[in-house]
Every structure is written in C-alpha cells, then in structure tokens.
Design a protein around this motif. Structure first.
Motif, short mmCIF file in Angstrom:
data_model
loop_
_atom_site.label_atom_id
_atom_site.label_comp_id
_atom_site.label_asym_id
_atom_site.label_seq_id
_atom_site.Cartn_x
_atom_site.Cartn_y
_atom_site.Cartn_z
N THR A 141 -13.80 1.68 -6.59
CA THR A 141 -12.98 0.99 -7.59
C THR A 141 -11.86 1.93 -8.03
OG1 THR A 141 -14.82 -0.35 -8.40
CG2 THR A 141 -12.99 0.02 -9.92
N ASP A 142 -10.64 1.43 -8.00
CA ASP A 142 -9.48 2.18 -8.47
C ASP A 142 -9.00 1.59 -9.78
OD1 ASP A 142 -8.99 4.07 -6.25
OD2 ASP A 142 -8.67 2.24 -5.10
N ILE A 143 -8.81 2.46 -10.78
CA ILE A 143 -8.29 2.05 -12.09
C ILE A 143 -7.01 2.85 -12.31
CG2 ILE A 143 -8.78 1.83 -14.55
CD1 ILE A 143 -11.79 2.10 -13.79
N ILE A 144 -5.86 2.20 -12.16
CA ILE A 144 -4.60 2.92 -12.09
C ILE A 144 -3.70 2.50 -13.25
CG2 ILE A 144 -2.62 3.47 -10.63
CD1 ILE A 144 -4.39 2.41 -8.26
N PRO A 145 -3.39 3.43 -14.16
CA PRO A 145 -2.46 3.11 -15.25
C PRO A 145 -1.03 3.02 -14.73
CG PRO A 145 -3.11 5.41 -15.36
CD PRO A 145 -3.89 4.81 -14.24
N LEU A 146 -0.29 2.07 -15.27
CA LEU A 146 1.09 1.84 -14.86
C LEU A 146 2.00 1.88 -16.08
CD1 LEU A 146 0.35 -1.28 -12.62
CD2 LEU A 146 0.85 1.01 -11.77
N GLU A 147 3.12 2.56 -15.93
CA GLU A 147 4.12 2.61 -16.99
C GLU A 147 5.44 2.09 -16.43
OE1 GLU A 147 6.35 6.23 -19.01
OE2 GLU A 147 4.29 6.05 -19.79
N ASN A 148 5.90 0.98 -16.99
CA ASN A 148 7.08 0.29 -16.44
C ASN A 148 6.93 0.06 -14.94
OD1 ASN A 148 8.39 0.22 -18.96
ND2 ASN A 148 9.16 2.30 -18.66
N GLY A 149 5.71 -0.30 -14.57
CA GLY A 149 5.42 -0.64 -13.18
C GLY A 149 5.21 0.52 -12.26
N ILE A 150 5.26 1.75 -12.76
CA ILE A 150 5.12 2.95 -11.92
C ILE A 150 3.77 3.59 -12.18
CG2 ILE A 150 6.05 5.25 -11.44
CD1 ILE A 150 8.78 4.14 -12.31
N PRO A 151 3.01 3.94 -11.13
CA PRO A 151 1.72 4.59 -11.35
C PRO A 151 1.86 5.93 -12.04
CG PRO A 151 2.28 4.58 -9.00
CD PRO A 151 3.28 3.71 -9.70
N ILE A 152 1.07 6.13 -13.09
CA ILE A 152 1.11 7.40 -13.85
C ILE A 152 -0.30 7.97 -13.91
CG2 ILE A 152 3.17 6.90 -15.21
CD1 ILE A 152 1.19 6.04 -17.50
N ALA A 153 -0.98 7.98 -12.79
CA ALA A 153 -2.36 8.44 -12.74
C ALA A 153 -2.46 9.90 -13.16
CB ALA A 153 -2.91 8.27 -11.33
N GLU A 154 -3.55 10.22 -13.86
CA GLU A 154 -3.81 11.61 -14.25
C GLU A 154 -4.21 12.44 -13.04
OE1 GLU A 154 -7.10 14.04 -16.93
OE2 GLU A 154 -6.48 12.03 -17.56
N GLY A 155 -4.96 11.84 -12.13
CA GLY A 155 -5.41 12.54 -10.93
C GLY A 155 -4.71 12.02 -9.69
N LEU A 156 -4.58 12.88 -8.68
CA LEU A 156 -3.99 12.47 -7.40
C LEU A 156 -4.99 12.59 -6.25
CD1 LEU A 156 -0.38 13.98 -7.66
CD2 LEU A 156 -1.09 11.60 -7.99
N THR A 157 -5.79 13.64 -6.25
CA THR A 157 -6.81 13.78 -5.21
C THR A 157 -8.08 13.03 -5.63
OG1 THR A 157 -7.78 15.78 -6.16
CG2 THR A 157 -5.92 16.07 -4.64
N ASP A 158 -8.98 12.83 -4.68
CA ASP A 158 -10.22 12.12 -4.98
C ASP A 158 -10.99 12.77 -6.12
OD1 ASP A 158 -10.01 10.01 -3.24
OD2 ASP A 158 -11.20 10.94 -1.65
N VAL A 159 -11.16 14.08 -6.07
CA VAL A 159 -11.97 14.74 -7.10
C VAL A 159 -11.28 14.69 -8.45
CG1 VAL A 159 -11.10 17.10 -6.66
CG2 VAL A 159 -13.39 16.75 -7.63
N GLU A 160 -9.97 14.82 -8.48
CA GLU A 160 -9.24 14.69 -9.75
C GLU A 160 -9.41 13.29 -10.32
OE1 GLU A 160 -5.60 17.86 -8.73
OE2 GLU A 160 -5.30 15.68 -8.57
N ARG A 161 -9.40 12.31 -9.45
CA ARG A 161 -9.51 10.93 -9.91
C ARG A 161 -10.95 10.58 -10.32
NH1 ARG A 161 -8.34 7.21 -6.08
NH2 ARG A 161 -7.68 5.73 -7.67
N LEU A 162 -11.92 11.20 -9.69
CA LEU A 162 -13.31 11.04 -10.15
C LEU A 162 -13.46 11.61 -11.56
CD1 LEU A 162 -15.36 11.96 -6.95
CD2 LEU A 162 -15.36 9.73 -8.08
#
Length: 339
Positions: A141-162
């Motif tokens: 499952t991916d939960i991706i925050p968007l700001e003005n339609g642009i992804p602003i994820a805190e993490g980029l790699t798998d472990v960062e995103r976990l």
C-alpha cells in the motif's frame, strides 16, 4: 510518439501503452530471473512496435539478487535485450527519466520508483489542491501526500517510506494471513495462526464476496483456483484445520476479523501521513488492483470521507487501473522524452 510502459515487480509484470492498452501477467522473478527477457518479449508481442519503452521497477528487491544495484542492473539488461533496438528510459524519484547507463550508476534513484511515477501522473488531477493518493495493490500500500498535485513524500527509498508509513507492506492479494495478525477469534478463544503461507489476503476478500471468483486464476497460496470454496479451505488450513473441522461460518468469522485488522493497519499509517501534512488534504485519489479496499478505508475515515474522492478505477479501464504505474510511465515518457 508511441510508448510502452513496463512496471517490473517481483511477482507481476505490468505493461501499458500510451494509447491505453494494458496487460498484467504473474511472473515469479525471484524464482526464475533468467526467464525475464523471454517473458518480456512474449508480453510485448501483444503490442505494436514502440518508438520508446519506459520502465519502472520494484523487482530489484527480489531475493534472487544480492543487492538492489545488482537487481537494477540485471532487470535493465534483460529489458534492453527484450526491446532492442528500441531505446529504453527509466523513471527515477527525481521526477525525470534516465538513460540506462545513468540508472545503473545511481540504482537507488530508480529502485522501487513506480509509486513516484504514479503520483506524478495522477497528481495532475488535483493541480491546485493538497491531497492524498492511496494506492493498494496486490502486495503493498502506498500513501503519498500531494501538494498542488506534486508528490511531497517524506521518504524516497523503500526503507525511508516504511519508516514514514508512506509504504505499508500489506496488499489485497499476496499478504499471508499470519502477517496481518498472529491470532484470530475461534470458538470463543484466541487461536494462533500457523506461520505458513497457507492462505493470503486474496482468500479473505473472496470468502467475504468482495473479490470476484476466477477459475482460471491459480496464483494462490496452494495453486488451486481463486474461488470461494478454495478460499474457505485455505483459511481453514491457516488454523491447522480442513473443511471437515471448520465450518464455513467459522471461516467467514476469521475472514471478517483479519480483513478488519488489515484495514486498521492501513488506516493507522494513513492517519500518520495525514497528521504530518502542513495543510489538511482536500482531495483523495484511490487506485490499485485492490482499490475496493482503499474505498472502504476512505469512506469510513472521519476526515477523508469528507474530501473530494476520486476512484481512478472508475475513470480508466480495469486493465489500466491494475497496471497504473506502467501506464503512468508510458504517458509521462510520451510527454517528456524526445528521441
């Protein structure tokens, strides 16, 4: 320009062209990486010859590769050979395409970057809003925050995103039941689940009639077709029973409990991502092969249920919804790459 997009995972290969045709096939990369080239050639034979192939991947994490760099290199090599002499580009989390030699030089930029391509493409649906993309697939499952339609994820790699909870390693099909919870209610007691892959999330939603039966689908825990009767048998086996020892009603009770627990896992991560956003989301985009699960979670959410909700599966053909990351890189490459 006519482009084919590929999303090469550890268990499935998804393909789509820039015109909207798509196909997904199961492929156990971790078992037979040497067959990747031939599998891609067969898959691509169903399309006309492209001007360009765009690829994204998650398969580099498969345990047939000692490192992600090795996985990226071997996946790209097989893909280059399969599509030659057509040029190949690779999506990276810096929001652009790379040639394969640069992708090999910086493997962590292209490893598991498919979520970013999807968010970049779908985000344009809400260009002036903050929102959330909730994509639930077969495995993750991916939960991706968007700001003005642009992804602003805190993490980029798998472990960062976990760590940020933007990636939850649970999905609507391949997740073993014992990875959802270690015990289930059974005959008035708590019964531990066998720590085996006797059944998966697919069986929960088959038995609960939230997923469609498919007699031709053998990509299940025991290789038997994806039917309600077989799901009942597989769930029974998860508590070391067979169908002579466990009633169907008992199996349904177990399925209800585990489905609720899986949805709680996703909901907890969703709340954490939403809480970290500087501005509350005003829109939610939902996608993935288990979008039905995303819809249940969002519709029941006290805050997100009040936002503008878009089910991408209702806009595009089901085959495109299931292969959304492949379609995303095909469309993005058609717009951005010049050859």
């Amino acid at each position: 320009m006519y482009v084919i997009g590929l999303d090469i995972g550890g268990a499935n290969i998804k393909s789509a062209d820039s015109d909207g045709a798509a196909r997904t096939i199961p492929f156990a990369l971790w078992k037979t990486p040497q067959l990747l080239k031939a599998t891609l050639q067969e898959l691509l034979s169903g399309f006309q010859r492209p001007d360009l192939v765009a690829v994204t991947m998650t398969g580099e994490l498969a345990d047939c590769f000692p490192t992600k760099a090795t996985g990226v290199d071997q996946i790209l090599s097989a893909t280059e050979e399969a599509v030659a002499p057509v040029p190949l580009v690779v999506w990276q989390t810096g929001a652009e395409f790379l040639p394969t030699d640069i992708a090999r030089e910086f493997p962590l930029l292209v490893a598991a970057a498919n979520w970013h391509a999807l968010a970049t493409w779908l985000g344009r649906m809400i260009p002036d809003q903050n929102g959330i993309l909730l994509d639930i697939g077969s495995t993750t499952t991916d939960i991706i925050p968007l700001e003005n339609g642009i992804p602003i994820a805190e993490g980029l790699t798998d472990v960062e995103r976990l760590l940020s909870r933007e990636l939850v390693y649970t999905g609507g099909r391949r997740t073993p039941l014992a990875m959802i919870d270690q015990q289930v209610p059974f005959r008035g007691q708590w019964c531990p689940l066998a720590a085996e892959c006797f059944a998966t999330a697919l069986d929960l939603y088959l038995l609960l009639e939230e997923n469609t039966e498919n007699l031709h689908d053998h990509d299940t825990a025991d290789g038997n077709p994806a039917t309600q009767d077989n799901a009942y048998a597989r769930i029974a086996q998860s508590v070391c029973c067979d169908v002579s020892e466990m009633t169907r009603a008992e199996a349904v009770e177990v399925a209800h409990y585990l489905a609720e627990q899986q949805q709680k896992q996703i909901n907890q991560a969703l709340n954490q991502v939403v809480d970290q956003m500087s501005v509350p989301p005003m829109a939610v985009l939902m996608s993935g092969s288990a979008v039905f699960l995303a819809e249940k979670i969002i519709r029941a959410h006290p805050v997100l249920s009040e936002t503008v909700i878009t089910n991408v599966a209702e806009i595009f053909d089901r085959s495109i919804s299931n292969a959304a990351c492949a379609f995303a890189v095909a469309r993005l490459a058609a717009e951005r790459v010049r050859i």
